[in-house]
Every structure is written in C-alpha cells, then in structure tokens.
Motif scaffolding. Structure first.
Motif, PDB file in Angstrom:
ATOM      1  N   GLU A 155      18.643 -56.209 -44.097  1.00  0.00           N
ATOM      2  CA  GLU A 155      19.120 -54.828 -44.053  1.00  0.00           C
ATOM      3  C   GLU A 155      20.619 -54.794 -44.341  1.00  0.00           C
ATOM      4  O   GLU A 155      21.356 -55.718 -44.022  1.00  0.00           O
ATOM      5  N   PHE A 156      21.038 -53.675 -44.940  1.00  0.00           N
ATOM      6  CA  PHE A 156      22.451 -53.439 -45.218  1.00  0.00           C
ATOM      7  C   PHE A 156      22.794 -52.035 -44.733  1.00  0.00           C
ATOM      8  O   PHE A 156      23.159 -51.154 -45.514  1.00  0.00           O
ATOM      9  N   LEU A 157      22.623 -51.823 -43.434  1.00  0.00           N
ATOM     10  CA  LEU A 157      22.781 -50.494 -42.842  1.00  0.00           C
ATOM     11  C   LEU A 157      24.108 -50.407 -42.102  1.00  0.00           C
ATOM     12  O   LEU A 157      24.386 -51.220 -41.230  1.00  0.00           O
ATOM     13  N   ARG A 158      24.901 -49.401 -42.450  1.00  0.00           N
ATOM     14  CA  ARG A 158      26.151 -49.151 -41.719  1.00  0.00           C
ATOM     15  C   ARG A 158      25.874 -48.134 -40.621  1.00  0.00           C
ATOM     16  O   ARG A 158      25.326 -47.063 -40.897  1.00  0.00           O
ATOM     17  N   GLU A 159      26.255 -48.475 -39.398  1.00  0.00           N
ATOM     18  CA  GLU A 159      26.063 -47.518 -38.311  1.00  0.00           C
ATOM     19  C   GLU A 159      26.839 -46.241 -38.628  1.00  0.00           C
ATOM     20  O   GLU A 159      27.982 -46.274 -39.056  1.00  0.00           O
ATOM     21  N   GLY A 160      26.189 -45.122 -38.408  1.00  0.00           N
ATOM     22  CA  GLY A 160      26.769 -43.831 -38.737  1.00  0.00           C
ATOM     23  C   GLY A 160      26.394 -43.356 -40.121  1.00  0.00           C
ATOM     24  O   GLY A 160      26.510 -42.162 -40.435  1.00  0.00           O
ATOM     25  N   ASN A 161      25.937 -44.278 -40.981  1.00  0.00           N
ATOM     26  CA  ASN A 161      25.523 -43.940 -42.355  1.00  0.00           C
ATOM     27  C   ASN A 161      24.184 -44.586 -42.702  1.00  0.00           C
ATOM     28  O   ASN A 161      23.846 -44.732 -43.869  1.00  0.00           O
ATOM     29  N   ALA A 162      23.420 -44.970 -41.682  1.00  0.00           N
ATOM     30  CA  ALA A 162      22.253 -45.823 -41.907  1.00  0.00           C
ATOM     31  C   ALA A 162      21.150 -45.139 -42.702  1.00  0.00           C
ATOM     32  O   ALA A 162      20.492 -45.782 -43.524  1.00  0.00           O
ATOM     33  N   ILE A 163      20.928 -43.860 -42.454  1.00  0.00           N
ATOM     34  CA  ILE A 163      19.845 -43.175 -43.175  1.00  0.00           C
ATOM     35  C   ILE A 163      20.161 -43.112 -44.659  1.00  0.00           C
ATOM     36  O   ILE A 163      19.300 -43.400 -45.517  1.00  0.00           O
ATOM     37  N   HIS A 164      21.388 -42.767 -45.006  1.00  0.00           N
ATOM     38  CA  HIS A 164      21.785 -42.757 -46.417  1.00  0.00           C
ATOM     39  C   HIS A 164      21.683 -44.158 -47.012  1.00  0.00           C
ATOM     40  O   HIS A 164      21.186 -44.334 -48.136  1.00  0.00           O
TER      41      HIS A 164
END
Length: 422
Positions: A155-164
């Motif tokens: 995964e490459f998910l940034r907290e606060g922007n994870a859905i995008h």
C-alpha cells in the motif's frame, strides 16, 4: 469479486471500503471485536476524512465476521493487513502476521479451490516467501503456488489522503510467483488506469521500502540544507522552489521543518537498516537521515531557549500533536520529543490539537490540554509542531512563536517570530 480483509486497522479498513466502492463484496475479520462492531454499525474504526461517508455508501457490500475460517472460505481472495510493529533493534515483528497466516492456513484446509493470499502489510523482502509461506503451508498441509496463491500488493496510502491515494494511485505494484495469483490481482485492478507493475514478491516488498526510505531521506536532506540556509540568511523555500523545477529532482517532499513522523517512514527506514544489517550491508545514508530527523524537532526548543534561556516555570504552548494534519495519529509525532524536552527543562506545557489530544494524554497526562487553539496563545511562548489549517486563521498578535511548520499567519502577526529553517 468477494474479498476477505484480515485486519481492520488503517490499511485494512481503507482497502476494504475502497474495494467495496469499486463494486466488490468485502468480509472484514479482526481479533478486536470492537472494530468489527463499529464497521457493522456503519462506522469507521479509524479516523480518515470521508471514510465514514464511503462506509455508509457501500454498507450493502460490507460484512464482518469473528470467524476467520468463514471469512476465507466464503471469499475468492484474502488480503492480510495486520500490523508489523518495530522491535527494539528496528527490525519488524512478524508475530501478528504469522499468527494470521497460521489461522488462514487452517482455513485453507476447508477450501477446495485455489485461493490467493495477498500480503498488504509492510514486510521486509523475503518475508512472504519465507516465514509467512512456511506458516501457511504448515497449517494447511498445502503447497504455495500450487494449492493456494501467494502474493504481495504493498500500500502507498498517506494518512489524511488515503481514499484519494487508493482510488487515484500513482502506480499499483503486484507481486506474485504464479500466473493464477497474478491474474486474480490484475482482475481486481482492471478499472485502474495508472501504471501497474507486475513483478516478483520480493521486488514488490522492496519497492515499498525503497519508496518510503527515499522520501524520508529527501525530507532530511531538505532539513539539513534548510538549517544551513537559515544561518546564511536564505529562505529554504526559495531554494527548493528553484531546485524542484529540475525534472530529475522534482518539488515534492522538500518542505523544511521539524521532520517526519507517523507509522511508516520512521518504522520502514529502521526496518530496512536492520534487515540490510542481516546481509552485512550498512545503509549509511539512511542512518544519517534518521539522525537528522531525530535532532530536527529539538532545534525548535533550542530556538525557544535562545529567546527564553530559563524555561523553568514558564508556560509554553504547543500547537499540534498529531504527526500530520487531518489525522489523529500520534505515532512518532514530532511533538513528542519537543514536549519531553520542555518538561525536562521544567517548563509548564499547554497543548492543543483538533483530533489527537485524547490519545496524546495517554503519553503525557501531566500536561495541560487547552479547549481551543486560541487558548494556547496566552502562554509565554508558542511552538507550532503540526500544520493544521485552523492555525492559519489565528491572530498571533503579542505572542512569541517558534514555528516548525511554516504557518504564514504566525509569521505575519506574531510579536516575535522564528522559523526552524527560515
């Protein structure tokens, strides 16, 4: 496709809900029944902007169970999304993922069809094909790549922007050793138009670590240049505006300040260093990146002490406790070493954060937590450690501010203003 998600923490919840939004049916499993109860009620067990709305939108596609065998047997593919915390030496602890793999392996005994198991948790290269595979095979009595699939989909998910980040990713990395598992992963991501990298499991695992290690290093590099630029009377922001226009370099992650925190960069860099050490390699650049990052927040306190040499009994405000805005996550927050240094100097600390005060109070119950950001401004001086948008709407008139996150309103209105790298 029917997907089972093992682990309803940050990665698992976001992954499952977003897959549901793309039309897949999801079964969540976790040993923590509180998380399952929240999901069953249509509520998120973690904080992430817009996630509750997405759960409500897709409730018909979301199910929960406390029976892992039922979760695996009733679905087409399983994603392991459990935590991989750090040990004292920086290496990752595989205890949770190996426990999950053993239980999944038992479930595979009841699954006559080929069933892909995909590791989405961040693990050191070789972990999936090594101990995780062994745990699955021993518990199932079956053979990986023959009787069941095994793959990696970091995964490459940034907290606060994870859905995008999930729905509009820069790239998707698919690691597998057999065609059936790779085909199943490809089918899951058919509608995504971004580049898709199909590779070995070990390469997929290494791409994740390398990405985070490089970004962490870029931040520390920017801060080292920023520290020098400040002494030279140069604004680091102007430097990196010019440097970032070089197409070989790019502008991202050149924001100077008090460094990086969170659940990924510090943990992953330490894990990569520890793992490399097991192969006789010393990653000197990454060691340096961590040293810079460890020292950077303390510069905030040293700048404060240049203005107020004796902090004993002085009331010092701290704006921001989460490691970044739009999250309640305090893991490796830069506010932690800052507040500890203030307490060591016998200062009285009053802090505010829109989301993270309750969890921060478990670490520092002895400090004062303010009812609003404005209330913090009555302190003898204020340190800014998280760039929440609401801090840009404050009037800092009459306040001494030492800023670690470049809040423009503070630089304009504070009586005395000092930035860390500017």
């Amino acid at each position: 496709m029917k997907i089972s998600i093992i682990g309803c923490g940050y990665v698992g919840t976001v992954t499952g809900v977003c897959f549901a939004n793309f039309g897949h049916d999801i079964v969540f499993y976790d040993v923590d029944e509180r998380k399952l109860d929240l999901l069953a009620r249509g509520e998120s067990p973690i904080y992430e902007p817009s996630l509750d709305d997405l759960i409500q939108k897709n409730r018909q596609r979301l199910a929960t169970t406390s029976d892992l065998t039922a979760a695996v047997c009733g679905t087409d593919i399983t994603f392991i999304c459990v935590g991989t915390p750090s040990r004292d030496d920086g290496s990752i602890d595989l205890a949770y993922i190996l426990s999950s793999a053993a239980t999944i392996g038992k479930a595979l005994r009841e699954t006559p069809d080929f069933h892909p198991i995909i590791v989405k948790s961040t693990v050191f290269p070789g972990s999936t094909e090594g101990p995780i595979r062994s745990a699955l095979e021993e518990a199932s009595g079956k053979q990986a790549f023959v009787d069941f699939g095994l793959g990696s989909n970091p995964e490459f998910l940034r907290e606060g922007n994870a859905i995008h980040d999930f729905c509009v990713p820069d790239r998707i990395v698919l690691g597998a050793m057999d065609e059936r598992t790779m085909r199943a992963l490809g089918d899951l991501y058919t509608s995504f138009t971004c580049p898709k990298i199909e590779t070995s499991i070990r390469t997929a695992e290494m791409i994740k670590y390398t990405s985070n290690a490089f970004l962490a290093t870029k931040i520390s590099f920017a801060n080292e240049i920023g520290n020098l630029a400040k002494k030279l009377g140069i604004d680091a922001e102007e430097i990196f505006a010019g440097v970032g226009l070089d197409s070989r370099i790019g502008p991202a992650f050149f924001r100077t300040g008090i460094g990086f925190g969170g659940s990924c960069f510090p943990k992953d860099v330490r894990a990569l260093i520890a793992g490399a050490g097991g192969y006789g390699e010393e990653l000197q650049i990454l060691h340096a990146a961590l040293r810079v990052n460890d020292d950077q927040p303390l510069k905030l306190v040293r700048l404060l002490q240049a203005k107020i040499p004796n902090l004993k009994g002085r009331r010092i405000g701290v704006l921001g406790l989460a490691f970044k805005p739009n999250t309640d996550d305090i893991r490796e927050s830069r506010a932690i070493p800052v507040i500890q240094a203030l307490l060591d100097a016998d200062a009285l600390v009053v802090a505010y954060d829109p989301l993270a005060m309750e969890s921060f109070a478990t670490l520092f119950p002895q400090i004062e937590y303010a009812p609003s950001a404005q209330a913090v401004l009555t302190a003898d001086a204020v340190l800014i450690t998280t760039e929440w948008e609401e801090f840009e709407r404050l009037d800092y008139n009459g306040t001494i501010v030492v800023d670690g996150r470049r809040i423009a309103a503070a630089s304009r209105t504070a009586e005395i203003y000092e930035g860390v790298c500017w």
